[in-house]
Design an enzyme around this catalytic site. Structure first.
Site, PDB file in Angstrom:
ATOM      1  N   ASP A 278       0.792  -1.352  -0.007  1.00 50.76           N
ATOM      2  CA  ASP A 278       0.004  -0.027   0.203  1.00 50.76           C
ATOM      3  C   ASP A 278       0.882   1.091   0.044  1.00 50.76           C
ATOM      4  O   ASP A 278       1.702   1.126   1.120  1.00 50.76           O
ATOM      5  CB  ASP A 278      -1.103   0.012   1.427  1.00 50.76           C
ATOM      6  CG  ASP A 278      -1.864  -1.035   1.329  1.00 50.76           C
ATOM      7  OD1 ASP A 278      -2.109  -1.799   0.338  1.00 50.76           O
ATOM      8  OD2 ASP A 278      -2.636  -1.373   2.297  1.00 50.76           O
ATOM      9  N   ASP A 436     -13.329  -3.852  -1.301  1.00 51.27           N
ATOM     10  CA  ASP A 436     -13.097  -3.298  -0.030  1.00 51.27           C
ATOM     11  C   ASP A 436     -14.312  -3.527   1.050  1.00 51.27           C
ATOM     12  O   ASP A 436     -14.976  -2.333   1.522  1.00 51.27           O
ATOM     13  CB  ASP A 436     -12.592  -1.987   0.389  1.00 51.27           C
ATOM     14  CG  ASP A 436     -11.305  -1.696  -0.632  1.00 51.27           C
ATOM     15  OD1 ASP A 436     -10.576  -2.362  -0.453  1.00 51.27           O
ATOM     16  OD2 ASP A 436     -11.304  -0.814  -1.453  1.00 51.27           O
TER      17      ASP A 436
HETATM   18  O1  1PR Z   1     -10.611   3.010  -5.083  1.00 47.50           O
HETATM   19  O2  1PR Z   1      -9.642   2.584  -7.352  1.00 47.50           O
HETATM   20  O3  1PR Z   1      -8.787   4.355  -6.028  1.00 47.50           O
HETATM   21  O4  1PR Z   1      -8.363   2.163  -5.330  1.00 47.50           O
HETATM   22  C1  1PR Z   1      -7.861   2.286  -4.114  1.00 47.50           C
HETATM   23  C2  1PR Z   1      -7.144   1.165  -3.652  1.00 47.50           C
HETATM   24  O5  1PR Z   1      -6.380   1.300  -2.506  1.00 47.50           O
HETATM   25  C3  1PR Z   1      -8.132  -0.004  -3.467  1.00 47.50           C
HETATM   26  O6  1PR Z   1      -7.753  -1.381  -3.844  1.00 47.50           O
HETATM   27  C4  1PR Z   1      -8.076  -0.222  -1.802  1.00 47.50           C
HETATM   28  O7  1PR Z   1      -8.136  -1.573  -1.350  1.00 47.50           O
HETATM   29  C5  1PR Z   1      -6.823   0.445  -1.490  1.00 47.50           C
HETATM   30  N1  1PR Z   1      -7.010   1.194  -0.254  1.00 47.50           N
HETATM   31  C6  1PR Z   1      -7.489   2.354  -0.079  1.00 47.50           C
HETATM   32  N2  1PR Z   1      -7.285   2.717   1.058  1.00 47.50           N
HETATM   33  C7  1PR Z   1      -6.551   1.890   1.958  1.00 47.50           C
HETATM   34  C8  1PR Z   1      -6.048   1.744   3.437  1.00 47.50           C
HETATM   35  O8  1PR Z   1      -5.649   0.947   3.665  1.00 47.50           O
HETATM   36  N3  1PR Z   1      -6.317   2.954   3.930  1.00 47.50           N
HETATM   37  N4  1PR Z   1      -5.777  -0.258   1.157  1.00 47.50           N
HETATM   38  C9  1PR Z   1      -6.361   0.770   0.892  1.00 47.50           C
HETATM   39  C10 1PR Z   1      -6.385  -1.472   1.088  1.00 47.50           C
HETATM   40  C11 1PR Z   1      -5.893  -3.615   2.002  1.00 47.50           C
HETATM   41  C12 1PR Z   1      -4.949  -4.649   1.235  1.00 47.50           C
HETATM   42  C13 1PR Z   1      -3.943  -4.853   2.522  1.00 47.50           C
HETATM   43  C14 1PR Z   1      -4.605  -6.354   2.867  1.00 47.50           C
HETATM   44  C15 1PR Z   1      -3.509  -7.135   3.410  1.00 47.50           C
HETATM   45  N5  1PR Z   1      -5.341  -2.234   1.611  1.00 47.50           N
HETATM   46  O9  1PR Z   1      -4.246  -4.316   0.002  1.00 47.50           O
HETATM   47  O10 1PR Z   1      -2.806  -4.952   1.765  1.00 47.50           O
HETATM   48  O11 1PR Z   1      -5.693  -5.997   3.730  1.00 47.50           O
HETATM   49  O12 1PR Z   1      -3.109  -6.460   4.695  1.00 47.50           O
HETATM   50  P1  1PR Z   1      -2.493  -7.495   6.081  1.00 47.50           P
HETATM   51  O13 1PR Z   1      -1.853  -8.752   5.138  1.00 47.50           O
HETATM   52  O14 1PR Z   1      -1.567  -6.640   6.655  1.00 47.50           O
HETATM   53  O15 1PR Z   1      -3.864  -7.673   6.692  1.00 47.50           O
HETATM   54  P2  1PR Z   1      -9.295   3.125  -5.890  1.00 47.50           P
END
Ligand code: 1PR
Length: 581
Positions: A278, A436
């Site tokens: 991320d 999500d």
């Molecule tokens: O909506 O097209 O702009 O895409 C935004 C992208 O960014 C989406 O794929 C969304 O999942 C991601 N995103 C947005 N905000 C966050 C955040 O964390 N604040 N990250 C985010 C999502 C989730 C996973 C993470 C897993 C594994 N992150 O990708 O890597 O949950 O984590 P873990 O193994 O530590 O539990 P758009």
């Protein structure tokens, strides 16, 4: 379950069969090749092998990865500009991209098809990749029938998904070598990376051509070889150290071979382990890898800073060396910032793709956008820039939710959503939809119009049911659509894969949300990547044993170096789950 090629821990090291290409080199360390001494045995007719490779890029898609791999191996590239360039090539690499019909149309229009025929008839060194293999056949059913180059007898058809087979065939599968070809020397038992929905079948008519087959819903042709003509259905440029050795064998055939090719057993598609980064700009303006707890990426200290877990390019390279089957970048603030304005992110992608030879996915901010000067950018332009910068797949989050809502409301596919447009141009295997969802507990399944599950662990008030509400803008806004409904809708709109996160489990280290993953992976026929919550190696086995997920993604445990990727793979292997080592 069929036993993996080898269950011994020694297979965690590169096989001696790859020794002519140093492991250090192929994994991205110093650009020096080390060739082991081999007993002389010429494998192919001799041609002069200078360090220039001719590349046939007919402009239908991104061949950056192939270019990067060729350059990484120390060769220069000469692009084909006119048919004569094909005829004068010393060796020709043809990485077919895009759809069969479009490719044949371009090749026929500009005289390249004829030049290819002549070149192949003269038995000049040729390597076709993916569509570059399929185009050699008589015809394809892809948007057809469409006539191919007709060099090899056979028709290219689609994998049959009617019996539940997941299509596209995406991921790492081992090939069964059926005859010596030179370039596949030493790769038996190793996995290579495939991504395709169409394939050619072995038959009596083409048996002289087939050099390996692979098993996916039955046997299909994974490579052909005759004289100096070679082609592979898989992507050597995305197959890590094994793929680089195959390319190297073609670009500079070893003068001798140390051992005879052995004819490996076919295996089944390996479950993938994906490292996710991320990425966002922190308060100091640096692009960093961050990691949230239930999507909250700020430290709860007085400074309230964005957690900084490292530099994106360095971490991606590290995960490649550690054995990640794929690397994903999610630009997590892409929903509010314009990603094409985020030049460091594009630079991250370019630099990473020069040294990371497994698939790269990038997501965040893929949508139509009008900048401050009133300039309009379509989502296709945004995705194209990501592809040009080195992405193999793009991942769409928020915009896919809006597209699915609209589709479910009207029942009409407009063809205008980012998802439809990008999959139309680049193929659905290049488009991931990132979901999500947030778990909402219910007392009774009839309380909502969305698909519910009976949860394995009751909610805080003893609720026995839940639905999974989709969110947009990084989990900030809940939408009136469930993960199940979304997954089915986006599959129809052209998603080739689903990245299934879970806000409740993100960063918690308590394991994947099995209820959610089972719900979604049983609902679609495209691959599902289970994400969020991995905290131990056992969690990976659990998700593959209890659901039909094709891949498992983790972030925090890898960034914090709590669990090495190799330990995950060893554990899966121990539990008889097919993995790439
Ligand atoms: O909506 O097209 O702009 O895409 C935004 C992208 O960014 C989406 O794929 C969304 O999942 C991601 N995103 C947005 N905000 C966050 C955040 O964390 N604040 N990250 C985010 C999502 C989730 C996973 C993470 C897993 C594994 N992150 O990708 O890597 O949950 O984590 P873990 O193994 O530590 O539990 P758009």
């Amino acid at each position: 379950m069929e036993a993996p090629p080898s269950a011994s821990a020694s297979h965690l090291r590169p096989s001696s069969g790859l020794s002519h290409l140093s492991y250090a080199h192929a994994t991205g360390s110093p650009r020096k090749l080390h060739f082991a001494r081999r007993k002389h045995r010429s494998v192919r007719a001799s041609f002069s092998y200078d360090d220039t490779v001719t590349l046939l890029d007919y402009g239908a898609g991104n061949v950056r990865s192939v270019r990067n791999a060729i350059r990484h191996l120390g060769f220069n590239i000469k692009d084909v500009k006119k048919p004569e360039d094909i005829l004068s090539a010393n060796r020709l690499v043809f990485p077919g991209v895009g759809a069969f019909a479009a490719a044949m149309q371009v090749l026929n229009q500009n005289g390249m098809a004829e030049a290819l025929h002549t070149y192949i008839q003269k038995d000049r060194p040729f390597l076709g990749i993916c569509l570059g293999l399929q185009l050699l056949f008589e015809s394809s059913e892809e948007n057809g029938p469409v006539k191919g180059l007709g060099v090899i007898p056979g028709i290219v058809g689609r994998f049959n998904s009617s019996n539940g087979l997941i299509v596209p065939h995406i991921g790492w599968n081992a090939v069964q070598i059926t005859k010596e070809s030179g370039i596949l020397d030493g790769i038996e038992g190793h996995h290579v990376y495939f991504v395709h929905s169409y394939r050619a079948l072995p038959s009596d008519a083409n048996k002289d051509w087939v050099s390996s087959v692979c098993n996916y819903g039955g046997s299909f042709i994974s490579s052909i070889a005759r004289g100096n003509i070679q082609a592979v259905q898989f992507h050597p440029e995305k197959s890590g150290v094994v793929g680089l050795s195959i390319l190297q064998n073609f670009l500079k055939p070893p003068l001798s071979s140390r051992r005879k090719t052995t004819y490996g057993k076919a295996s089944k598609l390996a479950k993938r382990v994906i490292a996710c980064l991320d990425v966002r700009t922190n308060d100091k303006g640096d692009l960093v890898v961050t990691k949230g707890d239930q999507y909250d990426v700020r430290d709860h200290t007085d400074q309230n800073e964005v957690r900084n877990l490292g530099k994106p390019v360095e971490l991606a390279s590290q995960y490649y060396k550690d054995g990640a089957d794929e690397v994903s970048f999610l630009n997590i603030t892409g929903f509010r910032d314009f990603p094409l304005g985020d030049l460091p992110m594009l630079q991250v992608l370019r630099s990473t793709s020069e040294n990371v030879f497994v698939p790269l996915t990038v997501g965040g901010g893929i949508r139509d956008f009008t900048d401050a000067n009133g300039r309009y950018y379509s989502s296709l332009e945004v995705a194209s820039e990501y592809f040009r910068s080195g992405a193999d797949k793009v991942s769409i989050g928020s915009d896919a939710v809006f597209a699915a809502e609209e589709y479910l409301r009207t029942g009409v596919k407009t063809g205008k959503s980012s998802l439809e447009q990008i999959s139309q141009v680049y193929g659905n295997q290049a488009v991931v939809v990132s979901i999500d969802p947030r778990r909402i507990y219910l007392v009774s399944p009839g309380d909502v119009k969305f698909k519910t599950v009976k949860v394995s662990t009751p909610g805080p008030l003893g609720e026995e049911y839940a639905w999974y509400q989709c969110t947009v803008n990084g989990g900030r806004e809940g939408r009136p659509i469930g993960a199940y409904e979304l997954a089915k809708a986006v599959e129809e709109l052209g998603a080739g894969e689903i990245l299934l996160n879970c806000i409740d489990c993100d960063g918690q280290g308590q394991g994947f949300d099995i209820d959610l993953i089972e719900l979604v992976s049983d609902a679609v026929t495209v691959p599902v990547i289970a994400s969020s919550g991995a905290g131990a190696v056992e969690h990976f086995s659990e998700v593959f044993q209890k659901t039909s997920a094709s891949a498992a993604l983790a972030a925090g445990i890898f960034h914090r170096k709590e669990v090495p990727i190799q330990s995950v793979k060893e554990h899966l292997l121990h539990d008889n789950i097919e993995v790439r080592l």
